[in-house]
Motif scaffolding. Sequence first.
Motif, short mmCIF file in Angstrom:
data_model
loop_
_atom_site.label_atom_id
_atom_site.label_comp_id
_atom_site.label_asym_id
_atom_site.label_seq_id
_atom_site.Cartn_x
_atom_site.Cartn_y
_atom_site.Cartn_z
N LEU A 11 0.87 -1.17 0.00
CA LEU A 11 0.00 0.00 0.00
C LEU A 11 0.91 1.22 0.00
N THR A 12 1.00 1.87 -1.14
CA THR A 12 1.97 2.95 -1.26
C THR A 12 1.41 4.32 -0.92
N THR A 13 0.12 4.52 -1.09
CA THR A 13 -0.43 5.84 -0.81
C THR A 13 -1.20 5.83 0.51
N ASP A 16 -4.77 4.66 0.16
CA ASP A 16 -4.86 3.20 0.03
C ASP A 16 -4.79 2.54 1.40
N LYS A 17 -3.91 3.03 2.26
CA LYS A 17 -3.79 2.49 3.61
C LYS A 17 -5.07 2.72 4.40
N ASN A 19 -8.11 3.16 3.20
CA ASN A 19 -9.17 2.31 2.65
C ASN A 19 -9.02 0.87 3.12
N ARG A 20 -7.80 0.37 3.19
CA ARG A 20 -7.58 -1.00 3.67
C ARG A 20 -7.94 -1.10 5.14
#
Length: 83
Positions: A11-13, A16-17, A19-20
């Motif tokens: 998870l690079t952004t 994204d983190k 959302n996960r």
Amino acid sequence: MIELTYEEGELTTFIDKLNRLEKIGALGSVEQWLKLREMRNQFAHDYPDDPEIQSALLNKAFGMAGQLLQCLDHVVCFAAKYQ
């Protein structure tokens, strides 16, 4: 916190983190987290020498305190499963 879960995938952004974390139940709401983060950013970066603006921000933050505590409770309950 995502490191606690040993979630697979890179998870690079930041979004994204988030959302996960929401997907696995660590956060109740990405939207709520982003609103609280924006409030923090306003305190840290916007008009630090203007007392009227800082006063308005403080009043807004006070109104969001319940949301912050709710978010904290959610995170603490989630993290407790991994201790």
